[in-house]
Motif scaffolding. Structure first.
Motif, mmCIF file in Angstrom:
data_model
loop_
_atom_site.group_PDB
_atom_site.id
_atom_site.type_symbol
_atom_site.label_atom_id
_atom_site.label_comp_id
_atom_site.label_asym_id
_atom_site.label_seq_id
_atom_site.Cartn_x
_atom_site.Cartn_y
_atom_site.Cartn_z
ATOM 1 N N PRO A 1 34.515 30.735 34.126
ATOM 2 C CA PRO A 1 35.145 31.330 35.296
ATOM 3 C C PRO A 1 36.529 31.906 35.027
ATOM 4 N N MET A 2 37.232 31.414 34.016
ATOM 5 C CA MET A 2 38.556 31.981 33.727
ATOM 6 C C MET A 2 38.427 33.432 33.273
ATOM 7 N N GLN A 3 37.400 33.732 32.481
ATOM 8 C CA GLN A 3 37.168 35.108 32.040
ATOM 9 C C GLN A 3 36.754 35.985 33.221
ATOM 10 N N VAL A 4 35.870 35.468 34.054
ATOM 11 C CA VAL A 4 35.410 36.237 35.217
ATOM 12 C C VAL A 4 36.571 36.498 36.169
ATOM 13 N N MET A 5 37.424 35.504 36.368
ATOM 14 C CA MET A 5 38.575 35.691 37.248
ATOM 15 C C MET A 5 39.596 36.650 36.625
ATOM 16 N N GLY A 6 39.683 36.670 35.298
ATOM 17 C CA GLY A 6 40.517 37.666 34.625
ATOM 18 C C GLY A 6 40.021 39.072 34.915
ATOM 19 N N PHE A 7 38.702 39.251 34.909
ATOM 20 C CA PHE A 7 38.137 40.551 35.270
ATOM 21 C C PHE A 7 38.463 40.885 36.729
ATOM 22 N N LEU A 8 38.359 39.898 37.600
ATOM 23 C CA LEU A 8 38.666 40.123 39.015
ATOM 24 C C LEU A 8 40.128 40.526 39.197
ATOM 25 N N MET A 9 41.023 39.903 38.445
ATOM 26 C CA MET A 9 42.446 40.269 38.532
ATOM 27 C C MET A 9 42.674 41.686 38.008
ATOM 28 N N CYS A 10 41.989 42.070 36.931
ATOM 29 C CA CYS A 10 42.112 43.445 36.407
ATOM 30 C C CYS A 10 41.611 44.461 37.424
ATOM 31 N N ILE A 11 40.512 44.152 38.091
ATOM 32 C CA ILE A 11 39.995 45.047 39.128
ATOM 33 C C ILE A 11 40.989 45.148 40.270
ATOM 34 N N GLY A 12 41.618 44.035 40.627
ATOM 35 C CA GLY A 12 42.633 44.056 41.678
ATOM 36 C C GLY A 12 43.818 44.917 41.313
ATOM 37 N N ILE A 13 44.268 44.838 40.063
ATOM 38 C CA ILE A 13 45.392 45.668 39.612
ATOM 39 C C ILE A 13 45.004 47.144 39.632
ATOM 40 N N ALA A 14 43.803 47.458 39.136
ATOM 41 C CA ALA A 14 43.357 48.851 39.110
ATOM 42 C C ALA A 14 43.196 49.396 40.526
ATOM 43 N N LEU A 15 42.707 48.572 41.427
ATOM 44 C CA LEU A 15 42.545 49.018 42.812
ATOM 45 C C LEU A 15 43.895 49.232 43.487
ATOM 46 N N THR A 16 44.835 48.345 43.232
ATOM 47 C CA THR A 16 46.169 48.483 43.820
ATOM 48 C C THR A 16 46.859 49.747 43.322
ATOM 49 N N ASN B 1 45.353 52.279 41.840
ATOM 50 C CA ASN B 1 44.469 53.422 42.075
ATOM 51 C C ASN B 1 44.709 54.513 41.036
ATOM 52 N N ASN B 2 44.672 54.087 39.773
ATOM 53 C CA ASN B 2 44.930 54.998 38.664
ATOM 54 C C ASN B 2 43.707 55.036 37.762
ATOM 55 N N LEU B 3 43.302 56.226 37.357
ATOM 56 C CA LEU B 3 42.113 56.389 36.534
ATOM 57 C C LEU B 3 42.219 55.634 35.215
ATOM 58 N N TRP B 4 43.382 55.646 34.581
ATOM 59 C CA TRP B 4 43.537 54.960 33.296
ATOM 60 C C TRP B 4 43.341 53.456 33.432
ATOM 61 N N LEU B 5 43.809 52.883 34.515
ATOM 62 C CA LEU B 5 43.601 51.451 34.718
ATOM 63 C C LEU B 5 42.137 51.131 34.985
ATOM 64 N N TRP B 6 41.446 52.027 35.684
ATOM 65 C CA TRP B 6 40.005 51.820 35.886
ATOM 66 C C TRP B 6 39.256 51.910 34.555
ATOM 67 N N VAL B 7 39.651 52.851 33.707
ATOM 68 C CA VAL B 7 39.017 52.979 32.390
ATOM 69 C C VAL B 7 39.283 51.730 31.547
ATOM 70 N N LEU B 8 40.527 51.255 31.536
ATOM 71 C CA LEU B 8 40.852 50.039 30.776
ATOM 72 C C LEU B 8 40.117 48.818 31.310
ATOM 73 N N THR B 9 39.973 48.725 32.605
ATOM 74 C CA THR B 9 39.230 47.604 33.198
ATOM 75 C C THR B 9 37.768 47.655 32.781
ATOM 76 N N ALA B 10 37.164 48.826 32.861
ATOM 77 C CA ALA B 10 35.765 48.967 32.461
ATOM 78 C C ALA B 10 35.589 48.648 30.977
ATOM 79 N N LEU B 11 36.488 49.146 30.130
ATOM 80 C CA LEU B 11 36.400 48.840 28.696
ATOM 81 C C LEU B 11 36.567 47.353 28.431
ATOM 82 N N ASN B 12 37.451 46.708 29.159
ATOM 83 C CA ASN B 12 37.647 45.272 29.008
ATOM 84 C C ASN B 12 36.365 44.508 29.334
ATOM 85 N N ILE B 13 35.723 44.868 30.418
ATOM 86 C CA ILE B 13 34.500 44.176 30.818
ATOM 87 C C ILE B 13 33.359 44.479 29.845
ATOM 88 N N ILE B 14 33.206 45.736 29.464
ATOM 89 C CA ILE B 14 32.111 46.125 28.565
ATOM 90 C C ILE B 14 32.265 45.508 27.181
#
Length: 125
Positions: free
Chosen positions: A60-75, A77-90
């Protein structure tokens, strides 16, 4: 932490709804990751933890890390942060598979290494 630092220097194009939802996701992830760390600190480590947050996810710590990254990218609202979040998860998926392969072959968990452990490891996906 790099995503949080990067978000400080990127232009801010978000609206109030994205900021609210993003902050909610970030702080929920932070709270749940802290809860997962607390649960690990109080449980025995001679067998996998299967209660609390670990009943839902084996990491769950890894999953919650992904959730925090998604929260940062959503806040932000920048394309580069969305790309970094997706790369992190993939790119983390092979790590999950490696953990599964190593742990299913390990005799560290003794009698727990029968079908129960396989179910425990696969419950994330």
């Amino acid at each position: 932490y790099a995503m949080m630092a990067l978000s400080l220097f990127l232009p801010f194009y978000s609206n109030i709804y994205f900021v609210g939802i993003g902050n909610l996701l970030y702080f929920a992830g932070l709270l749940l990751a802290t809860l997962a760390m607390w649960q690990v600190s109080k449980d025995q480590t001679d067998r996998p933890i299967t209660s609390g947050l670990y009943r839902i996810s084996r990491n769950p710590m890894q999953v919650m890390g992904f959730l925090m990254c998604i929260g940062i990218a959503l806040t932000a609202n920048n394309l580069w942060l969305w790309v970094l979040t997706a790369l992190n998860i993939i790119t983390s998926y092979p790590m999950f598979l490696m953990q599964y392969k190593l742990s299913s072959k390990s005799s560290h968990f003794g009698s727990y290494n029968n079908g129960h452990f396989i179910h425990y490891v696969l419950c994330d996906f």
